[in-house]
Design a protein around this motif. Structure first.
Motif, mmCIF file in Angstrom:
data_model
loop_
_atom_site.group_PDB
_atom_site.id
_atom_site.type_symbol
_atom_site.label_atom_id
_atom_site.label_comp_id
_atom_site.label_asym_id
_atom_site.label_seq_id
_atom_site.Cartn_x
_atom_site.Cartn_y
_atom_site.Cartn_z
ATOM 1 N N ALA A 16 -1.248 2.510 -4.423
ATOM 2 C CA ALA A 16 0.030 2.117 -3.797
ATOM 3 C C ALA A 16 0.720 3.222 -3.475
ATOM 4 O O ALA A 16 1.504 3.277 -2.163
ATOM 5 C CB ALA A 16 0.675 1.081 -4.121
ATOM 6 N N SER A 17 1.194 4.094 -4.560
ATOM 7 C CA SER A 17 1.800 5.160 -4.005
ATOM 8 C C SER A 17 1.225 6.128 -3.335
ATOM 9 O O SER A 17 1.916 6.679 -2.410
ATOM 10 C CB SER A 17 2.108 5.791 -5.584
ATOM 11 N N GLU A 18 -0.003 6.537 -3.644
ATOM 12 C CA GLU A 18 -0.953 7.381 -2.780
ATOM 13 C C GLU A 18 -0.968 7.063 -1.250
ATOM 14 O O GLU A 18 -0.808 7.755 -0.126
ATOM 15 C CB GLU A 18 -2.252 7.970 -3.248
ATOM 16 N N PHE A 19 -1.018 5.443 -1.146
ATOM 17 C CA PHE A 19 -1.029 4.818 0.302
ATOM 18 C C PHE A 19 -0.003 5.353 0.946
ATOM 19 O O PHE A 19 -0.240 5.480 1.984
ATOM 20 C CB PHE A 19 -1.405 3.396 -0.011
ATOM 21 N N LEU A 20 1.051 5.016 0.371
ATOM 22 C CA LEU A 20 2.522 5.295 1.052
ATOM 23 C C LEU A 20 2.360 6.951 1.570
ATOM 24 O O LEU A 20 3.245 7.056 2.379
ATOM 25 C CB LEU A 20 3.748 4.722 0.216
ATOM 26 N N SER B 91 -6.455 0.031 4.483
ATOM 27 C CA SER B 91 -6.793 1.348 4.442
ATOM 28 C C SER B 91 -5.316 2.070 5.202
ATOM 29 O O SER B 91 -4.581 1.355 6.090
ATOM 30 C CB SER B 91 -7.710 1.703 5.527
ATOM 31 N N PRO B 92 -4.966 3.203 4.775
ATOM 32 C CA PRO B 92 -3.419 3.775 5.203
ATOM 33 C C PRO B 92 -3.639 4.005 6.663
ATOM 34 O O PRO B 92 -2.685 3.757 7.376
ATOM 35 C CB PRO B 92 -3.803 5.110 4.338
ATOM 36 N N TYR B 93 -4.718 4.728 7.355
ATOM 37 C CA TYR B 93 -4.647 4.893 8.643
ATOM 38 C C TYR B 93 -4.491 3.529 9.658
ATOM 39 O O TYR B 93 -3.755 3.480 10.465
ATOM 40 C CB TYR B 93 -6.339 5.626 9.099
#
Length: 444
Positions: free
Chosen positions: A153-157, A103-105
């Motif tokens: 992956a792009s949105e994650f970053l 998860s990004p957070y």
């Protein structure tokens, strides 16, 4: 920081027994090393002696259970890097982490914490997981298709970057005596996208580098898109000058199209170096460490790996480029499979020549310390690459040999540091701080 002359960047991979699967038989140590934190501390101290920019840990959150192989990924790299940073000064750490199964957070919080603890020495290598066995460890859902993994992956970053900058105490104004802090320095990001909904802010402040340096590995079309949008250090497989220049131009041109300054991108491909007192000795070591046993064995492996009919195969015939372009829809990583076809697109080679140009998908250099140094400087001097990630066939043996025999040659030529000077990895690579207008940039 004082802007200085451009210098060669070198990272070193320290996964388990070394990069080549069959070379473990010829290394110093025991099979129990791979789960021993002290072993990785010793390797990191060795890399520090060699003044490497960083130690590199690839990762694959699944145990490969082939009884004829060996585990290549064991202890979680971020946890291991955090422990090592407390024990070994100066050197940086590359921790590979999946954007598909995180998860990004949580990733933003853990990595920013490690970057603060280490004093700005963390690089995170963001990868899109491609192995169905990894997917099976995170639930019943099948592995998402490639296009979805890279879009995620792009949105994650995007989300991670917003989180990393969401609490910046440097924005603090005058605080009344009865208040501990200025809460306005922390702002919710309120992200709602195709894959993630994250309110924020992060409960870890902006770090000494702004955020950890972002590495990205891949050369497929999707991988280049992700690298151009987010990557700062690009780990890839470049086997020749022409192929490397074409790859670098493609990434940087795409970065410009996306509105990004390409001067914040460093090309740092993998490198397998095998030394000998003579080139002939290095060739024999290559045959031994690869597990092939001889040049005929290398050719037999080439035939098998590329699904070539052995009947009528001529090892001295020029190879056709189209024959070696990987299927863009295959499950395995496409980018690493492009190295050979990219090489053949620019050079006419036979199979006998090709087997001495690449090992484990990365550029193979063979010979004496002077010859190895020549090969390293060759693609660096004209800017084709900014450095390399050394992938030693055996650990610790080939790391020790490289430090003792090749590093002094590079230092004598004035292309490699003689001491650590820059505090953060971002400074060491000449990369700008993403949240500060006075960030450093490399002088050429």
């Amino acid at each position: 920081m004082t802007i200085s002359k451009r210098q060669l960047n070198l990272n070193v991979g320290i996964n388990t027994t070394g990069y080549l699967a069959n070379a473990w038989r010829y290394r110093t140590g025991t099979r129990h090393d791979i789960n021993d934190p002290d072993y990785y501390r010793r390797l990191t101290e060795l890399a520090h002696k060699g003044l490497f920019d960083a130690v590199f840990f690839s990762d694959h959150p699944a145990l490969m259970t082939d009884p004829n192989g060996r585990p290549f990924h064991t202890i979680d790299p971020l946890i291991l890097c955090t422990a090592l940073a407390a024990q070994v000064p100066d050197i940086g750490f590359v921790a590979t982490m999946s954007s598909t199964y995180n998860s990004p957070y949580n990733l933003a919080r853990r990595t920013q914490s490690t970057d603060i603890i280490s004093g700005g020495r963390l690089i995170i290598n963001i990868v899109s997981s491609f192995n169905p066995n990894v997917a099976a460890n995170f639930g019943a859902e099948p592995l998402p298709p490639r296009s979805e993994r890279y879009a995620k992956a792009s949105e994650f970053l995007d989300v991670a970057k917003q989180l990393w900058s969401s609490w910046d105490p440097a924005r603090e104004g005058d605080i009344p005596e009865n208040r501990f802090w200025d809460a306005a320095t922390a702002q919710a990001i309120d992200h709602a996208g195709d894959y993630f909904t994250v309110k924020g802010p992060l409960n870890v402040p902006v770090g000494p580098q702004g955020h950890p340096v972002i590495a990205q590995a891949g050369a497929s079309e999707s991988g280049i898109e992700l690298a151009a949008r987010h990557g700062e250090i690009i780990y890839c497989n470049i086997l020749s000058r022409a192929a490397g220049q074409a790859f670098g131009k493609k990434v940087r041109d795409r970065a410009i199209e996306l509105g990004r300054d390409p001067s914040g991108i460093r090309i740092v491909p993998g490198l397998v170096a095998i030394l000998g007192e003579t080139r002939a000795e290095a060739l024999r070591k290559h045959e031994l460490f690869s597990g092939a046993g001889s040049e005929d064995g290398l050719l037999a492996r080439f035939v098998k790996d590329n699904d070539i009919d052995p009947h009528g195969f001529d090892p001295d015939a020029i190879l056709e480029t189209e024959r070696f372009i990987p299927d863009p829809n295959r499950i395995q990583a496409v980018g690493m499979g492009l190295g050979l076809s990219d090489l053949l697109a620019h050079e006419k080679l036979t199979a006998r020549q090709a087997v001495r140009r690449s090992e484990g998908h990365h550029r193979l250099v063979l010979g004496t310390p002077e010859e190895i140094a020549d090969s390293i400087v060759d693609l660096w001097a004209d800017g084709t690459v900014d450095g390399y990630t050394l992938q030693p066939p055996r650990a610790p043996d080939d790391i020790e040999e490289f430090i003792d025999k090749v590093i002094p040659v590079l230092q004598k030529r004035g292309v490699y540091r003689t001491s650590y000077e820059e505090r953060t990895i971002r400074d060491r690579y000449g990369l700008p701080n993403p949240f500060r207008s006075n960030g450093n940039s490399r002088a050429f």
